[in-house]
Write an enzyme that holds these catalytic residues in place. Structure first.
Site, short mmCIF file in Angstrom:
data_model
loop_
_atom_site.label_atom_id
_atom_site.label_comp_id
_atom_site.label_asym_id
_atom_site.label_seq_id
_atom_site.Cartn_x
_atom_site.Cartn_y
_atom_site.Cartn_z
N MET A 14 0.84 -1.20 0.00
CA MET A 14 0.00 0.00 0.00
C MET A 14 0.88 1.25 0.00
O MET A 14 0.96 1.97 0.98
CB MET A 14 -0.92 -0.02 1.22
CG MET A 14 -2.00 1.03 1.23
SD MET A 14 -3.39 0.76 0.15
CE MET A 14 -4.32 -0.46 1.06
N HIS A 15 1.55 1.50 -1.13
CA HIS A 15 2.34 2.73 -1.25
C HIS A 15 1.44 3.83 -1.82
O HIS A 15 0.22 3.67 -1.87
CB HIS A 15 3.60 2.49 -2.09
CG HIS A 15 3.35 2.07 -3.50
ND1 HIS A 15 3.20 2.98 -4.52
CD2 HIS A 15 3.20 0.84 -4.05
CE1 HIS A 15 2.99 2.32 -5.65
NE2 HIS A 15 2.98 1.02 -5.39
N MET A 16 1.99 4.93 -2.25
CA MET A 16 1.23 6.13 -2.62
C MET A 16 0.13 5.86 -3.64
O MET A 16 -1.03 6.22 -3.41
CB MET A 16 2.19 7.20 -3.16
CG MET A 16 1.48 8.44 -3.61
SD MET A 16 1.26 9.51 -2.23
CE MET A 16 1.34 11.08 -3.00
N ALA A 19 -2.69 3.44 -2.38
CA ALA A 19 -3.41 4.09 -1.28
C ALA A 19 -4.35 5.16 -1.83
O ALA A 19 -5.50 5.27 -1.39
CB ALA A 19 -2.43 4.69 -0.27
N GLU A 87 -2.34 -2.38 -9.75
CA GLU A 87 -0.97 -2.63 -10.23
C GLU A 87 -0.82 -4.01 -10.82
O GLU A 87 -1.48 -4.92 -10.52
CB GLU A 87 0.02 -2.45 -9.09
CG GLU A 87 0.06 -1.04 -8.62
CD GLU A 87 1.20 -0.74 -7.67
OE1 GLU A 87 1.69 -1.67 -7.01
OE2 GLU A 87 1.57 0.41 -7.61
#
Length: 87
Positions: A14-16, A19, A87
């Site tokens: 859960m990166h930028m 998120a 992703e």
């Protein structure tokens, strides 16, 4: 309140970007959304809370929704996480 447990499958967690997509997806729903991960309960409509939680690939998390749109919101949130968060 309803909830479901799911696991983060995308390699970067859960990166930028994920998120942001998560918050954008659930914000229109008229309900409160909480994620319980790594022993912490987080406001899932806050991008900063999600990024600060260090939710990595393989992390099991519980998504809790409470409010008039809780069923639709939970379905959308779980589907998004299980699809890899874009992703």
């Amino acid at each position: 309140m309803i909830s479901a447990t799911t696991k983060v499958v995308n390699p970067m967690g859960m990166h930028m970007r994920p998120a942001q997509l998560f918050v954008k997806t659930i914000t229109p729903y008229n309900c409160e959304v909480t994620i319980v991960a790594n022993g912490k309960a987080l406001n899932a409509k806050s991008i900063m809370n999600l990024m600060a939680a260090c939710i990595k690939q393989g992390t099991e998390m519980e998504i809790r929704c409470e409010g008039p749109d809780e069923v639709d919101c939970l379905h959308a949130a779980v589907e998004l996480v299980e699809s890899g968060l874009g992703e």
